[in-house]
Design an enzyme around this catalytic site. Structure first.
Site, PDB file in Angstrom:
ATOM      1  CE  LYS A   1      19.924 -10.643   2.324  1.00 57.62           C
ATOM      2  NZ  LYS A   1      20.166  -9.263   2.024  1.00 57.62           N
TER       3      LYS A   1
ATOM      4  CG  HIS B   1      19.185  -7.534  17.555  1.00 57.83           C
ATOM      5  ND1 HIS B   1      19.249  -6.173  17.761  1.00 57.83           N
ATOM      6  CD2 HIS B   1      19.834  -7.776  16.388  1.00 57.83           C
ATOM      7  CE1 HIS B   1      19.919  -5.622  16.761  1.00 57.83           C
ATOM      8  NE2 HIS B   1      20.280  -6.558  15.922  1.00 57.83           N
TER       9      HIS B   1
ATOM     10  CB  CYS C   1      23.783  -6.102  15.922  1.00 60.27           C
ATOM     11  SG  CYS C   1      23.220  -5.547  14.323  1.00 60.27           S
TER      12      CYS C   1
ATOM     13  CG  ASP D   1      18.204  -2.905  14.844  1.00 53.38           C
ATOM     14  OD1 ASP D   1      17.838  -3.946  14.270  1.00 53.38           O
ATOM     15  OD2 ASP D   1      19.380  -2.522  14.902  1.00 53.38           O
TER      16      ASP D   1
ATOM     17  CG  HIS E   1      20.415  -9.220  13.047  1.00 48.85           C
ATOM     18  ND1 HIS E   1      21.296  -8.378  13.668  1.00 48.85           N
ATOM     19  CD2 HIS E   1      21.071 -10.386  12.870  1.00 48.85           C
ATOM     20  CE1 HIS E   1      22.447  -9.013  13.856  1.00 48.85           C
ATOM     21  NE2 HIS E   1      22.342 -10.232  13.382  1.00 48.85           N
TER      22      HIS E   1
ATOM     23  CD  GLN F   1      19.413  -0.378  11.392  1.00 50.79           C
ATOM     24  OE1 GLN F   1      20.039  -0.530  12.434  1.00 50.79           O
ATOM     25  NE2 GLN F   1      19.588  -1.148  10.342  1.00 50.79           N
TER      26      GLN F   1
ATOM     27  NE  ARG G   1      24.174   1.378   8.572  1.00 52.27           N
ATOM     28  CZ  ARG G   1      23.272   0.428   8.352  1.00 52.27           C
ATOM     29  NH1 ARG G   1      22.882   0.180   7.121  1.00 52.27           N
ATOM     30  NH2 ARG G   1      22.772  -0.265   9.352  1.00 52.27           N
TER      31      ARG G   1
HETATM   32 ZN   LIG Z   1      21.134  -6.402  14.086  1.00 48.14          ZN
END
Ligand SMILES: [Zn+2]
Ligand SMILES: [Zn+2]
Length: 578
Positions: free
Chosen positions: A407, A323, A272, A321, A453, A319, A301
């Site tokens: 979310k 945005h 992000c 991912d 996200h 991910q 992680r």
């Molecule tokens: Zn994010």
């Protein structure tokens, strides 16, 4: 009768047998657990699986005797005397004493007296003799601490009926067959090397093919919907993560900083902050919105070694991912778009059952959330409205939103009915605030942008693990790393087999020519183990008529087919992604 009571009572009965079979055993504890029970024993010898059968048999005999569970309350001193040769029980009694207990309760069944607060069945006749089974011996530290002695734990399964037990065993067997770690090894898809480190995945060529197909499909679908692909680095300054809040809130999941020229950097746990820097690189107008960035971004992680599990729980993962930067009024349309994208992609991969959860604010405790009441209402309504528009059934979880926004979470339900974490869509009012992300509205005023996200698949690693288990390794044709084997019957058919192979490979089909000296039946068996979708056997007849004999996965021999016709059939199947 509660099943937990039956499960726990069985642990006493098992201990009764262990006391009889193995005199001198010291007893730990024996609780009911999900699907069954266990008991921890300090035994003088180690047990073999055959011992479990012997214990199980004796347990059935005891149950048939209709023995009573007799309660007796003892004063602490009395109990200490009674359990003087049982150090673990003494320890438990001491704890009870310290917490102010004057009396403790004990239960006797047969010859076995145990320190226990119950409840139990009144008599063993309440337990059915054929709905339990001892299944596993494992080591377990006393009270779960590695500073203590390792005890022997015997696990049992127990259900209300024989049928329930059998169903569960069948389910377990099926789950084992589908275990993606085994499939990954047999199908040569990926490995984890001790030399490299736990939780770090090595994708082998065949696994890499699957990954590439999944990723290309993902990229194409995002691009169709107006997302722009970006790349970001694997490390960033620690200060960045302090500013974003990750350092403070997720520190346990982050690795130690790396020092470079006196400045601390961190392996990225999220993409992000990078994407928002791309947004921030110039002044944005309302006319530019929404701006949508996507990236298959690898993040790191920390997960404890004991919790790592094949592709499903790892230390480095990619991910999928994305945005979206938009105005508050656009949240609605954008979330609907994400749900649309997600449903389309997940359906294409063969998942059609979902469990959906909408996490919103706790309406009684509004102050603990960041952002105005107005914007929260807008965002929550947008998420809820989109779910309704898509006709998705969902659970509304009040108070489960994170402090920075509401979310949606979607779990995929696989072929065995198990749920896997998949999509998350998160509206975020926090990062735009912290990093001062704006756009210029119609009247030339600076306005705060909203950040959404989302990850449709969750992580590529976990998703492929899910796919493998969902299909038990028999991936649909479009995802299969090797789609077709060509098997010549004799050496005189090699030339024709080679011709068939070339025809197929020049049309981008993934094939293998299996012309080594081995019997045809052995090769067919090998192809079945490798879960190859099509095995083409060619001999005299096929050579003469420019055809192939087709064996389809799961169906066996489906007959002879002209090469052209077979080619059209598989191309269609790949296009349909079935
Ligand atoms: Zn994010
Ligand atoms: Zn008990």
């Amino acid at each position: 009768m509660k099943i937990e009571t039956i499960r726990h009572s069985l642990s006493h009965i098992m201990a009764t047998v262990v006391q009889e079979f193995y005199p001198g055993t010291k007893f730990g504890i024996g609780p009911a657990i999900e699907n069954g029970f266990y008991y921890d024993f300090d035994l003088k010898m180690s047990l073999a699986p055959s011992d479990l059968q012997r214990i199980e048999k004796k347990m059935r005999e005891i149950i048939k005797q209709n023995l009573e569970f007799r309660i007796k309350n003892l004063e602490v001193k009395e109990a200490e005397e009674m359990f003087k040769n049982q150090p673990y029980k003494l320890e438990l009694i001491k704890d009870l004493e310290e917490s102010g207990a004057k009396e403790v309760s004990t239960y006797q069944v047969g010859d076995f007296l145990d320190l226990c607060k119950g409840p139990h069945v009144k008599s063993t006749k309440e337990i059915s003799i054929d709905s339990f089974k001892l299944v596993k011996i494992a080591g377990a530290y006393w009270r779960g601490s590695e500073k203590n002695k390792m005890l022997t734990r015997i696990y049992g399964l127990a259900f209300k009926t024989k049928k329930e037990l059998e169903d569960y065993l069948k389910f377990q067997e099926e789950a084992e067959k589908r275990d993606h770690r085994t499939l990954g090894r047999v199908l040569e898809l990926f490995s984890i090397s001790e030399e490299i480190g736990p939780g770090l995945i090595l994708w082998h060529p065949r696994g890499a093919i699957i990954r590439e197909i999944v990723e290309n499909f993902w990229k194409a679908e995002h691009k169709k919907r107006g997302y722009q692909y970006v790349y970001s680095p694997h490390i960033g300054k620690l200060d960045l993560w302090k500013k974003s809040g990750h350092w403070e809130f997720y520190r346990e999941s982050l690795y130690s900083p790396i020092e470079i020229e006196g400045v601390q950097y961190l392996l990225k746990p999220m993409n992000c902050p990078f994407h928002l820097q791309v947004y921030k690189s110039k002044i944005r107008s309302y006319k530019d919105l929404p701006i949508k960035y996507c990236e298959l971004g690898t993040v790191y992680r920390f997960e404890k070694a004991g919790t790592l599990h094949g592709l499903l729980r790892v230390r480095g993962f990619t991910q999928d991912d994305a945005h979206i930067f938009c105005s508050p009024d656009q949240i609605n349309k954008e979330v609907e778009g994400v749900l649309d994208l997600a449903c389309f992609m997940l359906n294409t991969f063969g998942f059609s059952n979902f469990e959906v959860e909408l996490s919103v604010r706790d309406p009684k405790n509004k102050i603990k959330y960041l952002g105005s009441d107005k914007i929260w209402k807008k965002a929550e309504n947008a998420l809820e409205y989109s779910l309704k528009q898509k006709g998705l059934k969902y659970r509304r979880a009040e108070g489960e939103a994170v402090f920075y926004g509401p979310k949606i979470d979607i779990k995929l339900i696989d072929a065995l009915g198990r749920g896997w974490q998949g999509l998350t869509i998160q509206v975020d009012f926090n990062l735009p605030e912290k990093f001062d992300l704006n756009y210029i509205d119609e009247r030339g005023r600076k306005e705060r942008v909203v950040m959404i996200h989302h990850a449709v698949l969750g992580s590529i690693e976990r998703f492929i693990g899910n796919l493998l288990e969902h299909y038990a390794g028999a991936l649909p044709l479009w995802l299969s790393p090797i789609q077709i084997w060509i098997i010549p019957i004799g050496s005189e058919h090699r030339k024709y087999a080679n011709f068939v192979n070339e025809q197929l490979t020049t049309n981008n089909l993934r094939t293998q020519l299996r012309d080594e000296r081995e019997t045809v039946s052995k090769k067919i068996r090998g192809g079945e183990i490798q879960k190859i979708p099509y095995l083409l056997v060619v001999g005299d007849k096929e050579m003469k008529s420019k055809s192939v004999r087709v064996r389809e996965r799961g169906k066996g021999d489906v007959g002879e087919m002209k090469l052209n016709k077979f080619f059209k059939k598989v191309i269609l199947e790949i296009e349909k992604k079935k």
